[in-house]
Design an enzyme around this catalytic site. Sequence first.
Site, short mmCIF file in Angstrom:
data_model
loop_
_atom_site.label_atom_id
_atom_site.label_comp_id
_atom_site.label_asym_id
_atom_site.label_seq_id
_atom_site.Cartn_x
_atom_site.Cartn_y
_atom_site.Cartn_z
N LYS A 271 50.53 78.89 14.74
CA LYS A 271 49.66 78.09 13.88
C LYS A 271 50.45 77.61 12.68
CE LYS A 271 45.23 76.89 13.93
NZ LYS A 271 44.46 76.55 15.12
N GLY B 37 26.63 75.89 10.42
CA GLY B 37 27.81 75.04 10.33
C GLY B 37 27.66 73.82 11.21
N LEU B 38 27.57 72.65 10.60
CA LEU B 38 27.31 71.42 11.33
C LEU B 38 28.45 70.42 11.14
CD1 LEU B 38 23.51 71.14 10.49
CD2 LEU B 38 24.49 71.73 12.72
N GLY B 39 29.67 70.92 11.27
CA GLY B 39 30.82 70.03 11.30
C GLY B 39 30.90 69.36 12.66
N HIS B 40 32.09 68.85 13.01
CA HIS B 40 32.24 68.15 14.29
C HIS B 40 31.77 69.01 15.46
CE1 HIS B 40 34.09 64.69 12.57
NE2 HIS B 40 35.14 65.33 12.13
N VAL B 41 32.26 70.25 15.52
CA VAL B 41 31.92 71.12 16.64
C VAL B 41 30.47 71.58 16.56
CG1 VAL B 41 32.41 73.32 17.76
CG2 VAL B 41 34.30 71.87 17.02
N GLY B 42 30.07 72.07 15.39
CA GLY B 42 28.72 72.60 15.25
C GLY B 42 27.65 71.57 15.57
#
Length: 358
Positions: free
Chosen positions: A94, A192-197
């Site tokens: 990473k 969590g409502l980002g791109h994935v969520g």
Amino acid sequence: MNAPLSRRPTQSAPVSLFDHPDFDSHEQVMHGFDAATGLRTVIAIHDTRLGPALGGCRMWAYANDAEAETDALRLSRGMTYKNALAGLDLGGGKAVIIGDARTQKTPELLRAFGRHVDRLGGRYITAEDVGMTCADMDIIATQTAHVRGTSANGLGDPSPYTALGVFTGIKAALAHRFGSDDLTARTVCVQGLGHVGMMVARNLHEAGAKLLVADIHTPSVEKAVSEFSATAVAADRAHAAVADVFAPCALGAGLNDATIPELGAPIVAGAANNQLAEARHGTMLRERGVLYAPDYAINAGGAISIALARPGGDDSAARDKTLAIGTTLLDIFQRADALDLSTQEVADQIARERLDGR
């Protein structure tokens, strides 16, 4: 993808890398700097027994260098286990870049980062993560061949594959706990409502689930409420909401001494990385009767899409392997029951078996 995972207390004094609590026999940790662009980066290579270390690069405004190093150490180890459990012939690594991706990211800085990656001679392969895009990977690729997820060799945004794997994993957890993966009578709380969520929420809504949603970003919550007929809950209390599944898709270390006793769902299955604040919290979940889908098992879809991308956009291999996440999780759940171990312990065992060639 998710925001940085590590929320341990900031260390007050310098600590030797080898004494760092998150150092886990990492093969190599490189601190990179470029005076012309201000680049400060940490690249951690955890394990390359299965192949070169694949893991995304994230750019984040860390509070200090120690926090960035902690994130790189934890995330690189997670990538080793994620890639091993997903059956990929890749190790784990990473990279983190210290800085605000909205205001400090420049093409010159990305090129400087690419040169640091290239100096590792292929031991580390970088890709997109928080704060980074496919276009950024294209810039990095001008300096090194050791990059995935570019417009030439990628499938675009890996988020849909991560979300697909999480959705598949939630269904596997429901099947194991309740005997059916039917979502029409189930309530899922997505934190969590980002791109994935947001994509996970959409998949669940289309499958008939009732949604509770939480995010510190109000417009994202409003979008989910409007489009998915969801009910909003407070972000810092989402773990306690009464539901069939709690799906953490934001920060890591959210399963800890304070939150586990308050969990309102019998299943935890979400996209966030490093969900357990400490390894012992996997056992704590089992003792509470909570079925936990180990994060690096359920959220491997993005890594799979990056690893298996083929020119021309053919994603059949990536989709098939992402859908197999459900089978992997069922194997983990069944083995955990048979051995009376936490699902995290079993997932670690399976990953180590592959790393050791067993």
